[in-house]
Design a protein around this motif. Structure first.
Motif, PDB file in Angstrom:
ATOM      1  N   PHE A 132       1.091  -0.957  -0.021  1.00  0.00           N
ATOM      2  CA  PHE A 132       0.243  -0.048  -0.152  1.00  0.00           C
ATOM      3  C   PHE A 132       1.089   1.324   0.056  1.00  0.00           C
ATOM      4  CE2 PHE A 132      -2.107   3.590   2.721  1.00  0.00           C
ATOM      5  CZ  PHE A 132      -3.494   3.449   2.054  1.00  0.00           C
ATOM      6  N   MET A 133       2.180   1.145   1.071  1.00  0.00           N
ATOM      7  CA  MET A 133       3.022   2.942   0.918  1.00  0.00           C
ATOM      8  C   MET A 133       3.555   2.814  -0.216  1.00  0.00           C
ATOM      9  SD  MET A 133       4.337   2.865   4.672  1.00  0.00           S
ATOM     10  CE  MET A 133       4.549   1.012   5.156  1.00  0.00           C
ATOM     11  N   SER A 134       4.416   1.605  -0.651  1.00  0.00           N
ATOM     12  CA  SER A 134       4.597   1.943  -1.516  1.00  0.00           C
ATOM     13  C   SER A 134       4.324   2.251  -3.375  1.00  0.00           C
ATOM     14  CB  SER A 134       5.280   0.377  -2.191  1.00  0.00           C
ATOM     15  OG  SER A 134       4.313  -0.161  -3.431  1.00  0.00           O
ATOM     16  N   LYS A 135       2.628   2.138  -3.350  1.00  0.00           N
ATOM     17  CA  LYS A 135       2.112   3.252  -4.547  1.00  0.00           C
ATOM     18  C   LYS A 135       1.990   4.369  -3.311  1.00  0.00           C
ATOM     19  CE  LYS A 135      -1.261  -0.889  -4.938  1.00  0.00           C
ATOM     20  NZ  LYS A 135      -2.580  -1.370  -4.793  1.00  0.00           N
ATOM     21  N   HIS A 136       2.214   5.648  -3.183  1.00  0.00           N
ATOM     22  CA  HIS A 136       2.149   6.465  -2.754  1.00  0.00           C
ATOM     23  C   HIS A 136       3.698   7.175  -2.100  1.00  0.00           C
ATOM     24  CE1 HIS A 136      -2.430   5.838  -3.193  1.00  0.00           C
ATOM     25  NE2 HIS A 136      -2.456   4.289  -2.664  1.00  0.00           N
ATOM     26  N   THR A 137       4.354   5.908  -1.976  1.00  0.00           N
ATOM     27  CA  THR A 137       5.516   7.137  -1.767  1.00  0.00           C
ATOM     28  C   THR A 137       6.051   7.389  -2.896  1.00  0.00           C
ATOM     29  OG1 THR A 137       5.688   5.686   0.078  1.00  0.00           O
ATOM     30  CG2 THR A 137       7.623   6.766  -0.352  1.00  0.00           C
ATOM     31  N   ARG A 138       6.778   8.178  -2.726  1.00  0.00           N
ATOM     32  CA  ARG A 138       8.069   9.149  -4.096  1.00  0.00           C
ATOM     33  C   ARG A 138       9.466   8.676  -3.970  1.00  0.00           C
ATOM     34  NH1 ARG A 138       8.076  15.537  -3.289  1.00  0.00           N
ATOM     35  NH2 ARG A 138       8.622  14.925  -1.180  1.00  0.00           N
ATOM     36  N   GLN A 139       9.391   8.016  -5.312  1.00  0.00           N
ATOM     37  CA  GLN A 139      11.221   7.875  -4.478  1.00  0.00           C
ATOM     38  C   GLN A 139      12.149   8.400  -4.599  1.00  0.00           C
ATOM     39  OE1 GLN A 139      11.752   4.952  -6.483  1.00  0.00           O
ATOM     40  NE2 GLN A 139      14.004   4.846  -5.843  1.00  0.00           N
ATOM     41  N   LYS A 140      12.203  10.406  -4.602  1.00  0.00           N
ATOM     42  CA  LYS A 140      12.615  10.759  -4.001  1.00  0.00           C
ATOM     43  C   LYS A 140      12.701  11.371  -2.344  1.00  0.00           C
ATOM     44  CE  LYS A 140      13.617  16.006  -3.549  1.00  0.00           C
ATOM     45  NZ  LYS A 140      12.652  17.562  -4.375  1.00  0.00           N
ATOM     46  N   ASP A 141      11.257  10.455  -1.796  1.00  0.00           N
ATOM     47  CA  ASP A 141      11.479  10.825  -0.266  1.00  0.00           C
ATOM     48  C   ASP A 141      12.433   9.238  -0.006  1.00  0.00           C
ATOM     49  OD1 ASP A 141      10.004  13.205  -0.288  1.00  0.00           O
ATOM     50  OD2 ASP A 141       8.366  11.661   0.236  1.00  0.00           O
ATOM     51  N   LEU A 142      11.565   8.517  -0.629  1.00  0.00           N
ATOM     52  CA  LEU A 142      12.250   7.058  -0.376  1.00  0.00           C
ATOM     53  C   LEU A 142      14.462   7.027  -0.059  1.00  0.00           C
ATOM     54  CD1 LEU A 142      11.332   3.983   0.592  1.00  0.00           C
ATOM     55  CD2 LEU A 142      11.406   3.332  -2.210  1.00  0.00           C
ATOM     56  N   GLU A 143      14.545   7.686  -1.478  1.00  0.00           N
ATOM     57  CA  GLU A 143      16.117   7.593  -1.214  1.00  0.00           C
ATOM     58  C   GLU A 143      16.814   8.679  -0.991  1.00  0.00           C
ATOM     59  OE1 GLU A 143      17.893   6.949  -3.944  1.00  0.00           O
ATOM     60  OE2 GLU A 143      16.977   5.453  -5.417  1.00  0.00           O
ATOM     61  N   LEU A 144      15.916   9.392   0.080  1.00  0.00           N
ATOM     62  CA  LEU A 144      16.352  10.149   1.219  1.00  0.00           C
ATOM     63  C   LEU A 144      16.560   9.008   2.304  1.00  0.00           C
ATOM     64  CD1 LEU A 144      17.206  12.798   2.834  1.00  0.00           C
ATOM     65  CD2 LEU A 144      14.717  13.316   3.207  1.00  0.00           C
ATOM     66  N   PHE A 145      15.709   8.413   2.274  1.00  0.00           N
ATOM     67  CA  PHE A 145      15.706   7.760   3.665  1.00  0.00           C
ATOM     68  C   PHE A 145      17.163   6.496   4.036  1.00  0.00           C
ATOM     69  CE2 PHE A 145      12.305  10.353   4.680  1.00  0.00           C
ATOM     70  CZ  PHE A 145      12.469  10.702   6.227  1.00  0.00           C
ATOM     71  N   LEU A 146      16.681   6.067   2.751  1.00  0.00           N
ATOM     72  CA  LEU A 146      17.850   5.008   1.929  1.00  0.00           C
ATOM     73  C   LEU A 146      19.200   5.430   2.324  1.00  0.00           C
ATOM     74  CD1 LEU A 146      16.182   3.536  -0.883  1.00  0.00           C
ATOM     75  CD2 LEU A 146      16.147   2.373   1.510  1.00  0.00           C
ATOM     76  N   THR A 147      19.488   6.223   1.715  1.00  0.00           N
ATOM     77  CA  THR A 147      20.379   7.117   1.630  1.00  0.00           C
ATOM     78  C   THR A 147      21.191   7.402   3.004  1.00  0.00           C
ATOM     79  OG1 THR A 147      20.562   8.367  -0.052  1.00  0.00           O
ATOM     80  CG2 THR A 147      21.932   8.989   0.448  1.00  0.00           C
ATOM     81  N   TYR A 148      20.792   7.914   3.631  1.00  0.00           N
ATOM     82  CA  TYR A 148      21.158   8.366   5.508  1.00  0.00           C
ATOM     83  C   TYR A 148      20.811   7.192   6.400  1.00  0.00           C
ATOM     84  CZ  TYR A 148      21.133  13.182   4.481  1.00  0.00           C
ATOM     85  OH  TYR A 148      21.725  14.574   4.358  1.00  0.00           O
ATOM     86  N   SER A 149      20.202   5.943   6.077  1.00  0.00           N
ATOM     87  CA  SER A 149      20.477   4.865   6.364  1.00  0.00           C
ATOM     88  C   SER A 149      21.583   4.099   6.374  1.00  0.00           C
ATOM     89  CB  SER A 149      19.736   3.881   6.058  1.00  0.00           C
ATOM     90  OG  SER A 149      19.278   3.340   4.913  1.00  0.00           O
ATOM     91  N   LYS A 150      22.298   4.148   5.208  1.00  0.00           N
ATOM     92  CA  LYS A 150      23.549   3.430   4.756  1.00  0.00           C
ATOM     93  C   LYS A 150      23.128   2.020   4.824  1.00  0.00           C
ATOM     94  CE  LYS A 150      26.239   7.112   6.405  1.00  0.00           C
ATOM     95  NZ  LYS A 150      27.175   7.852   7.504  1.00  0.00           N
ATOM     96  N   ALA A 151      21.959   1.609   4.530  1.00  0.00           N
ATOM     97  CA  ALA A 151      21.918  -0.178   3.736  1.00  0.00           C
ATOM     98  C   ALA A 151      21.959  -0.387   2.950  1.00  0.00           C
ATOM     99  CB  ALA A 151      20.699  -0.545   4.845  1.00  0.00           C
ATOM    100  N   GLU A 152      22.559  -1.177   2.471  1.00  0.00           N
ATOM    101  CA  GLU A 152      22.227  -2.157   0.740  1.00  0.00           C
ATOM    102  C   GLU A 152      21.263  -1.797   0.047  1.00  0.00           C
ATOM    103  OE1 GLU A 152      23.187  -6.087   1.338  1.00  0.00           O
ATOM    104  OE2 GLU A 152      25.350  -5.809   2.027  1.00  0.00           O
ATOM    105  N   ARG A 153      21.528  -1.759  -1.020  1.00  0.00           N
ATOM    106  CA  ARG A 153      19.707  -0.841  -2.270  1.00  0.00           C
ATOM    107  C   ARG A 153      19.093  -2.334  -1.945  1.00  0.00           C
ATOM    108  NH1 ARG A 153      19.092   4.142  -2.620  1.00  0.00           N
ATOM    109  NH2 ARG A 153      20.592   5.114  -2.802  1.00  0.00           N
ATOM    110  N   PRO A 154      17.880  -2.399  -1.511  1.00  0.00           N
ATOM    111  CA  PRO A 154      16.756  -3.625  -1.591  1.00  0.00           C
ATOM    112  C   PRO A 154      16.490  -4.027  -3.021  1.00  0.00           C
ATOM    113  CG  PRO A 154      16.228  -1.468  -1.342  1.00  0.00           C
ATOM    114  CD  PRO A 154      17.457  -1.180  -1.194  1.00  0.00           C
TER     115      PRO A 154
END
Length: 222
Positions: free
Chosen positions: A115-137
């Motif tokens: 559900f959340m993936s349909k309404h989450t912007r790529q830009k916002d997701l990239e922001l938190f993925l970058t700061y989490s320093k986790a491996e790219r899913p």
């Protein structure tokens, strides 16, 4: 003696199982407000409804209880398919002792991620993925909820404010027209809001404003 020990062990296991279920229920109830606000459609709906009341300048009409109640029922309506999947895939098997608590958590997170993936912007997701320093899913299901939830909430805030801006425009025009007329008539001391309020309410009623707002919210989640 052996029969007594077997009965005691079975009773103990049943007691532990019941205790775990009660603990799970209390945990879910304690974090339910956060889940409702940040992982469902509630955030967008309540912000948009608040924008409607603010743009009308009707102070506390409708009251907060009415807006929150309407937002809750709209949330349950929109999230019904997701809640149904969580119940079928996670809660029912857990209470039937078909899966353990960890498996239930993983299965319950799948519908929410979809559900959340349909309404989450790529830009916002990239922001938190970058700061989490986790491996790219590789897939959506590989994204941890600690990343997904704040990204989704940020996207919902932007969407809600965009809708709120569009709601404000016609009422702002009415305020400007009324203020210009009052100034041209020399009535400087008369508050424009006092005169424009009946016209804004009349316009909102004539166009069936609540219907249009709710329809726009439902379509934004379709």
């Amino acid at each position: 003696m052996n029969e007594f020990m077997e009965f005691f062990n079975s009773s103990s296991s049943e007691s532990v199982s019941t205790s775990v279920k009660l603990l799970l229920l209390l945990t879910v109830l304690s974090i339910a407000p956060s889940i409702l606000i940040l992982m469902t459609s509630f955030t967008r709906i309540i912000i948009v409804l608040s924008f409607v009341r603010t743009s009308l300048a009707t102070q506390q009409m409708p009251p907060n209880q009415v807006l929150v109640g309407l937002a809750l029922f709209l949330t349950f309506f929109i999230m019904a398919p997701t809640f149904s999947q969580v119940n079928d895939q996670a809660l029912t098997p857990l209470f039937n002792d078909e899966i353990n608590l960890e498996e239930a958590y993983e299965k319950a997170a799948i519908p929410f991620r979809e559900f959340m993936s349909k309404h989450t912007r790529q830009k916002d997701l990239e922001l938190f993925l970058t700061y989490s320093k986790a491996e790219r899913p590789e897939t959506i299901q590989d994204i941890p909820l600690t990343v997904f939830v704040p990204a989704y909430a940020l996207s919902e805030l932007k969407t809600a404010f965009q809708i709120g801006f569009m709601i404000f425009i016609p009422f702002l025009v009415i305020d400007m027209v009324v203020a210009s007329i009052l100034m041209s008539m020399g009535m400087m001391m008369l508050p424009p809001v006092m005169i424009s309020l009946p016209f804004k309410i009349l316009l909102f009623v004539l166009v069936d404003g609540w219907y249009l707002v709710v329809k726009s919210l439902l379509q934004s989640f379709s």
